[in-house]
Enzyme design. Structure first.
Site, PDB file in Angstrom:
ATOM      1  N   TYR A  31       0.843  -1.357  -0.091  1.00  0.00           N
ATOM      2  CA  TYR A  31       0.112  -0.115   0.063  1.00  0.00           C
ATOM      3  C   TYR A  31       1.072   1.013   0.013  1.00  0.00           C
ATOM      4  CZ  TYR A  31       0.758   1.448   4.761  1.00  0.00           C
ATOM      5  OH  TYR A  31       1.243   1.612   6.212  1.00  0.00           O
ATOM      6  N   ARG A  50       8.284   3.405  -4.793  1.00  0.00           N
ATOM      7  CA  ARG A  50       8.148   2.521  -3.669  1.00  0.00           C
ATOM      8  C   ARG A  50       7.222   1.447  -3.733  1.00  0.00           C
ATOM      9  NH1 ARG A  50       7.896   5.167   2.253  1.00  0.00           N
ATOM     10  NH2 ARG A  50       5.877   5.311   1.491  1.00  0.00           N
ATOM     11  N   ARG A  98      -8.416 -20.325  -0.952  1.00  0.00           N
ATOM     12  CA  ARG A  98      -7.517 -20.132   0.137  1.00  0.00           C
ATOM     13  C   ARG A  98      -6.335 -21.180   0.157  1.00  0.00           C
ATOM     14  NH1 ARG A  98      -6.008 -20.973   5.291  1.00  0.00           N
ATOM     15  NH2 ARG A  98      -5.455 -19.034   6.451  1.00  0.00           N
ATOM     16  N   HIS A 100      -1.984 -21.104   1.153  1.00  0.00           N
ATOM     17  CA  HIS A 100      -0.854 -20.352   1.466  1.00  0.00           C
ATOM     18  C   HIS A 100       0.069 -20.155   0.382  1.00  0.00           C
ATOM     19  CE1 HIS A 100      -2.244 -20.959   5.710  1.00  0.00           C
ATOM     20  NE2 HIS A 100      -1.208 -20.348   6.081  1.00  0.00           N
ATOM     21  N   LYS A 142       6.476  -1.969   2.254  1.00  0.00           N
ATOM     22  CA  LYS A 142       5.328  -1.335   2.845  1.00  0.00           C
ATOM     23  C   LYS A 142       4.157  -2.136   2.596  1.00  0.00           C
ATOM     24  CE  LYS A 142       3.346   3.277   3.145  1.00  0.00           C
ATOM     25  NZ  LYS A 142       3.451   3.478   4.726  1.00  0.00           N
ATOM     26  N   GLU A 174      11.743   2.908  14.426  1.00  0.00           N
ATOM     27  CA  GLU A 174      10.902   3.900  13.892  1.00  0.00           C
ATOM     28  C   GLU A 174       9.768   3.796  14.812  1.00  0.00           C
ATOM     29  OE1 GLU A 174       9.686   2.852   9.777  1.00  0.00           O
ATOM     30  OE2 GLU A 174       9.308   0.543  10.380  1.00  0.00           O
ATOM     31  N   LEU A 198      10.774   1.251   7.366  1.00  0.00           N
ATOM     32  CA  LEU A 198      10.301   1.752   6.183  1.00  0.00           C
ATOM     33  C   LEU A 198      11.285   2.945   5.854  1.00  0.00           C
ATOM     34  CD1 LEU A 198       8.013   1.431   3.798  1.00  0.00           C
ATOM     35  CD2 LEU A 198       7.034   3.208   4.839  1.00  0.00           C
TER      36      LEU A 198
HETATM   37  C1  LIG Z   1       6.138   1.799   9.701  1.00  0.00           C
HETATM   38  C2  LIG Z   1       6.196   3.242   8.909  1.00  0.00           C
HETATM   39  N1  LIG Z   1       7.321   3.967   9.087  1.00  0.00           N
HETATM   40  C3  LIG Z   1       7.646   5.093   8.486  1.00  0.00           C
HETATM   41  C4  LIG Z   1       6.671   5.555   7.618  1.00  0.00           C
HETATM   42  C5  LIG Z   1       6.607   6.972   7.133  1.00  0.00           C
HETATM   43  O1  LIG Z   1       6.849   6.796   5.718  1.00  0.00           O
HETATM   44  P1  LIG Z   1       6.307   8.099   4.671  1.00  0.00           P
HETATM   45  O2  LIG Z   1       7.332   9.378   5.229  1.00  0.00           O
HETATM   46  O3  LIG Z   1       6.680   7.599   3.468  1.00  0.00           O
HETATM   47  O4  LIG Z   1       4.678   8.355   5.106  1.00  0.00           O
HETATM   48  C6  LIG Z   1       5.294   4.955   7.833  1.00  0.00           C
HETATM   49  C7  LIG Z   1       4.071   5.642   6.990  1.00  0.00           C
HETATM   50  N2  LIG Z   1       2.703   5.199   6.781  1.00  0.00           N
HETATM   51  C8  LIG Z   1       1.774   5.662   6.241  1.00  0.00           C
HETATM   52  C9  LIG Z   1       1.645   7.231   6.138  1.00  0.00           C
HETATM   53  O5  LIG Z   1       0.578   7.924   6.670  1.00  0.00           O
HETATM   54  N3  LIG Z   1      -0.224   6.348   7.264  1.00  0.00           N
HETATM   55  C10 LIG Z   1       0.542   5.533   6.835  1.00  0.00           C
HETATM   56  O6  LIG Z   1       0.007   4.361   7.051  1.00  0.00           O
HETATM   57  C11 LIG Z   1       5.121   3.809   8.282  1.00  0.00           C
HETATM   58  O7  LIG Z   1       3.819   2.950   8.391  1.00  0.00           O
END
Ligand SMILES: Cc1ncc(COP(=O)(O)O)c(CN[C@@H]2CONC2=O)c1O
Length: 278
Positions: A31, A50, A98, A100, A142, A174, A198
């Site tokens: 996503y 990305r 379904r 895996h 992501k 993070e 990420l």
């Molecule tokens: C685990 C994680 N780390 C870092 C980031 C920051 O990445 P970006 O700067 O590219 O947004 C996100 C953004 N998550 C998205 C951004 O807003 N909502 C979300 O789920 C994230 O889900």
């Protein structure tokens, strides 16, 4: 407001997802969340690049080109007349009985929809808590597999915090949906972009903005203790931009207020946003 389902713009009632969609059953998909400022997508190319990488990493072959995808989401944004908000976009491996193992042939399913912000997301200084990072070791993808993220975020929210800051052992990685930065003696530190985090689009923008402000940047990991002893801490994401964190696990950071390096990074970031709206 319309929904993009594959190549069609539909009402929410018409946008139907199959019960054996692998995104629904396995979280088998990827996503992106793309910000819209003044009716323009912000950093769209970086987000779509990305997305392409995430799909490739889990072996989903996109059934359209990036330029076709761009056309579809532009049409969606215009149809919904979005001024300030975001686009949520996901692609799953598709529908199959379904199992895996990956289906021999299944058509990936694309869904995208927009959200108009009634008010800008809050940038008021936040409070966070440390949380053990027990996620898998491909956090650079992501993916829709967000249980580790959502459980940490819920735990923080229930306890009255604005974010959960993950750590593996002593090392800070993070946030549950953000990247984390600290400033010490005017040097900016953030975890290197590897499999443990990420590589945020906002993170990348901040690193380039910091360089343009002659702020020394070190993409080096730091410990929980170093975070607690930092002069400034902030988190970043597409939806939150640069958000100061003034307390972690009940301990004030620096003077307990937004720091001036954080403020200058946000100010410069806003200039980049206004430039992109042309
Ligand atoms: C685990 C994680 N780390 C870092 C980031 C920051 O990445 P970006 O700067 O590219 O947004 C996100 C953004 N998550 C998205 C951004 O807003 N909502 C979300 O789920 C994230 O889900």
């Amino acid at each position: 407001k319309l929904i993009l389902l594959n190549s069609e713009l539909l009402s929410r009632e018409q946008a139907l997802i199959d019960i054996e969609d692998r995104g629904y059953q396995f979280g088998d998909g990827v996503y992106e969340v793309v910000r819209i400022y003044n009716s323009h997508f912000f950093e769209l190319e970086a987000h779509l690049e990305r997305l392409e990488r995430s799909a490739h990493e889990i072996k989903i072959k996109l059934p359209f080109t990036i330029s076709e995808l761009k056309q579809r989401i532009e049409k969606l944004k215009k149809s919904n007349n979005v001024h300030s908000g975001h686009l949520y976009l996901q692609i799953t491996r598709g529908v199959s009985p379904r199992n895996h193992a990956f289906p021999e042939k299944a058509e990936p399913v694309l869904v995208a929809y927009t959200k108009e912000y009634s008010k800008e997301p809050s940038r008021i200084p936040g409070r966070a808590m440390f949380t053990d990072d027990i996620r898998w070791l491909r956090c650079d993808i992501k993916s829709l597999n967000l249980l580790g993220n959502v459980m940490a975020k819920d735990d923080a929210t229930v306890k009255g915090y604005d974010e959960a800051i993950f750590h593996r052992g002593e090392i800070v990685t993070e946030g549950s949906s953000t990247n984390v930065f600290i400033i010490k003696n005017r040097i900016l530190y953030t975890h290197p972009a590897n499999h443990l985090i990420l590589d945020g689009i906002t993170r990348r923008k901040i690193l380039s903005v910091a360089a343009s402000l002659d702020i020394q940047v070190k993409e080096e990991s730091f410990t929980k203790q170093q975070l607690l002893e930092a002069d400034e801490v902030f988190i970043s994401s597409t939806t939150q931009e640069v958000r100061p964190i003034i307390e972690v696990d009940g301990q004030p950071i620096g003077n307990g207020k937004e720091g001036d390096v954080t403020a200058s990074l946000q100010a410069e970031f806003e200039i980049h946003i206004s430039r992109s709206e042309k």
